[in-house]
Design a protein around this motif. Sequence first.
Motif, PDB file in Angstrom:
ATOM      1  N   LEU A 141      -2.014   6.388   2.941  1.00  0.00           N
ATOM      2  CA  LEU A 141      -0.492   5.713   3.813  1.00  0.00           C
ATOM      3  C   LEU A 141      -0.080   5.305   4.930  1.00  0.00           C
ATOM      4  CD1 LEU A 141       2.786   6.353   1.724  1.00  0.00           C
ATOM      5  CD2 LEU A 141       2.527   5.694   3.926  1.00  0.00           C
ATOM      6  N   LEU A 142      -0.623   6.219   6.579  1.00  0.00           N
ATOM      7  CA  LEU A 142      -0.374   6.026   7.372  1.00  0.00           C
ATOM      8  C   LEU A 142      -0.819   5.175   8.046  1.00  0.00           C
ATOM      9  CD1 LEU A 142       0.373   9.517   8.596  1.00  0.00           C
ATOM     10  CD2 LEU A 142       2.037   8.145   7.919  1.00  0.00           C
ATOM     11  N   SER A 143      -2.431   4.892   7.444  1.00  0.00           N
ATOM     12  CA  SER A 143      -3.577   3.501   8.463  1.00  0.00           C
ATOM     13  C   SER A 143      -2.680   2.895   7.632  1.00  0.00           C
ATOM     14  CB  SER A 143      -4.383   4.184   7.391  1.00  0.00           C
ATOM     15  OG  SER A 143      -5.120   5.409   8.309  1.00  0.00           O
ATOM     16  N   LEU A 144      -2.049   2.774   6.583  1.00  0.00           N
ATOM     17  CA  LEU A 144      -1.990   1.084   5.907  1.00  0.00           C
ATOM     18  C   LEU A 144      -0.535   0.456   7.127  1.00  0.00           C
ATOM     19  CD1 LEU A 144      -2.353   1.451   2.422  1.00  0.00           C
ATOM     20  CD2 LEU A 144      -3.702   0.022   3.550  1.00  0.00           C
ATOM     21  N   ALA A 145       0.434   1.186   6.604  1.00  0.00           N
ATOM     22  CA  ALA A 145       1.961   1.380   7.232  1.00  0.00           C
ATOM     23  C   ALA A 145       1.226   0.670   8.926  1.00  0.00           C
ATOM     24  CB  ALA A 145       2.535   2.115   7.550  1.00  0.00           C
ATOM     25  N   SER A 146       0.800   1.094   9.793  1.00  0.00           N
ATOM     26  CA  SER A 146       0.455   0.979  11.481  1.00  0.00           C
ATOM     27  C   SER A 146      -0.247  -0.193  11.265  1.00  0.00           C
ATOM     28  CB  SER A 146      -1.098   1.909  11.543  1.00  0.00           C
ATOM     29  OG  SER A 146      -0.304   3.360  11.926  1.00  0.00           O
ATOM     30  N   ALA A 147      -1.485  -0.999  10.079  1.00  0.00           N
ATOM     31  CA  ALA A 147      -2.121  -1.748   9.982  1.00  0.00           C
ATOM     32  C   ALA A 147      -1.200  -2.775   9.380  1.00  0.00           C
ATOM     33  CB  ALA A 147      -3.109  -1.494   9.267  1.00  0.00           C
ATOM     34  N   GLY A 148       0.661  -2.311   9.244  1.00  0.00           N
ATOM     35  CA  GLY A 148       1.171  -3.686   8.543  1.00  0.00           C
ATOM     36  C   GLY A 148       1.119  -4.496   6.919  1.00  0.00           C
ATOM     37  N   GLN A 149       0.598  -2.937   6.767  1.00  0.00           N
ATOM     38  CA  GLN A 149      -0.415  -3.782   5.033  1.00  0.00           C
ATOM     39  C   GLN A 149       0.511  -2.733   3.972  1.00  0.00           C
ATOM     40  OE1 GLN A 149      -4.666  -3.508   5.669  1.00  0.00           O
ATOM     41  NE2 GLN A 149      -4.818  -5.565   6.706  1.00  0.00           N
ATOM     42  N   LEU A 150       1.380  -2.165   4.318  1.00  0.00           N
ATOM     43  CA  LEU A 150       1.904  -1.300   2.925  1.00  0.00           C
ATOM     44  C   LEU A 150       2.685  -1.874   2.235  1.00  0.00           C
ATOM     45  CD1 LEU A 150       2.103   1.695   2.022  1.00  0.00           C
ATOM     46  CD2 LEU A 150       3.860   2.018   3.756  1.00  0.00           C
ATOM     47  N   THR A 151       2.853  -2.843   1.183  1.00  0.00           N
ATOM     48  CA  THR A 151       2.832  -3.469   0.187  1.00  0.00           C
ATOM     49  C   THR A 151       4.520  -2.769  -0.326  1.00  0.00           C
ATOM     50  OG1 THR A 151       1.812  -2.645  -1.511  1.00  0.00           O
ATOM     51  CG2 THR A 151       0.543  -4.252   0.232  1.00  0.00           C
ATOM     52  N   LEU A 152       5.516  -3.035  -0.087  1.00  0.00           N
ATOM     53  CA  LEU A 152       6.986  -3.086  -0.931  1.00  0.00           C
ATOM     54  C   LEU A 152       6.710  -3.647  -2.447  1.00  0.00           C
ATOM     55  CD1 LEU A 152       8.806  -2.524   2.110  1.00  0.00           C
ATOM     56  CD2 LEU A 152       7.598  -0.995   1.102  1.00  0.00           C
ATOM     57  N   ASP A 153       7.536  -3.186  -3.017  1.00  0.00           N
ATOM     58  CA  ASP A 153       7.943  -4.125  -4.617  1.00  0.00           C
ATOM     59  C   ASP A 153       9.154  -3.238  -4.217  1.00  0.00           C
ATOM     60  OD1 ASP A 153       8.289  -5.310  -6.787  1.00  0.00           O
ATOM     61  OD2 ASP A 153       7.520  -2.989  -8.194  1.00  0.00           O
ATOM     62  N   LYS A 154       9.563  -4.609  -4.684  1.00  0.00           N
ATOM     63  CA  LYS A 154      11.765  -4.258  -3.586  1.00  0.00           C
ATOM     64  C   LYS A 154      11.635  -4.612  -5.456  1.00  0.00           C
ATOM     65  CE  LYS A 154      12.401  -4.980   1.057  1.00  0.00           C
ATOM     66  NZ  LYS A 154      12.807  -5.583   2.077  1.00  0.00           N
ATOM     67  N   THR A 155      13.526  -3.315  -5.386  1.00  0.00           N
ATOM     68  CA  THR A 155      13.976  -4.197  -6.488  1.00  0.00           C
ATOM     69  C   THR A 155      15.326  -3.421  -6.105  1.00  0.00           C
ATOM     70  OG1 THR A 155      13.542  -2.094  -7.857  1.00  0.00           O
ATOM     71  CG2 THR A 155      11.808  -3.726  -8.448  1.00  0.00           C
ATOM     72  N   VAL A 156      15.887  -3.473  -7.018  1.00  0.00           N
ATOM     73  CA  VAL A 156      18.216  -2.407  -6.766  1.00  0.00           C
ATOM     74  C   VAL A 156      17.948  -1.862  -8.426  1.00  0.00           C
ATOM     75  CG1 VAL A 156      20.275  -4.200  -7.268  1.00  0.00           C
ATOM     76  CG2 VAL A 156      18.593  -5.450  -6.492  1.00  0.00           C
ATOM     77  N   PHE A 157      18.366  -0.445  -7.789  1.00  0.00           N
ATOM     78  CA  PHE A 157      18.402   0.728  -8.486  1.00  0.00           C
ATOM     79  C   PHE A 157      19.765   1.368  -7.838  1.00  0.00           C
ATOM     80  CE2 PHE A 157      15.296   1.575  -4.661  1.00  0.00           C
ATOM     81  CZ  PHE A 157      16.027   2.517  -4.002  1.00  0.00           C
TER      82      PHE A 157
END
Length: 303
Positions: A141-157
């Motif tokens: 997860l940290l590697s993805l975040a550092s590479a700017g590839q951490l995907t987000l599935d945004k919803t309203v909750f």
Amino acid sequence: IANKEWWVLAALVMMAIPIIIFFGFLFSRPLSSQFSSIARGARQVAQGDFKTRLPMSDKDTDELQALVSDFNTMTTQLGRYELEVSESSAMIAHELRTPLNAAMGRIQGMIDEVFPRDLAQLEMVHRQLNQLNKLVSDLHLLSLASAGQLTLDKTVFSLEKLVAERLSWFATQLDEAGVVVTIDIPQQLTVNADRDRIGQVVNILVENALRYSAMGGELLIVGRARARSMELTVSDRGPGFGSENLEQVFDRFWRAERSRARYSGGSGLGLSIARAICLEHHGTIGVRNRPGGGSVIRLEIPA
């Protein structure tokens, strides 16, 4: 050309050109010297010397002072990255080796008939492998975040429902630790974000409070809607952090108490992951000590 005024003008121009060149050279020498110094510093950085710093002079122009300041900030950041990479490499090797060696030792003991080949032994091996799997997942997860590839599935909750749900997962542990939980979040407060990732941040903050809070502690979770953001604060009555450590708590593998954290399963990656998730949401997260003892971790996510 035959007119006398033209000859006077030509004479004046011929006299002015050497004066302009002389004074131009005189005033450009300090600037040229400073740029040469910056070029030498850049070559040193290119060779891997991240301790290079350029001297700052009050006599320089504002633009040149800004350039020197930005250069020094860049080398400081590069040095910090280099230190983090070298320390992280050693820590990753150590953290991976610990559960792996424990699992391999247990299995080898079962093969050599030192340990009985029963379900209890297999459960011990399974716990070590689970710890290893969690560590690898956190690093991924940290590697993805550092590479700017951490995907987000945004919803309203609903933030209140999310916090209540995650606290229910820790109900037994909170009761055993004697931690009194107080939730102060308006029911109508909604967030447009990745629900699972924000839930992961809540898990990390609750686990952090459980790990370091004394028996019979307090956990206060407050959520508020701001003009353009959502603010969530988690306050505990643990030992807090040293004033010199407030900038380090979000570094990878940093622990307030290494021996206790390791015994309780902490890898030192939790708050690093929380920061990575907040940054991916274009938010912020910070920590401060709580008056009367304990810590306050505050995160803010744009609306």
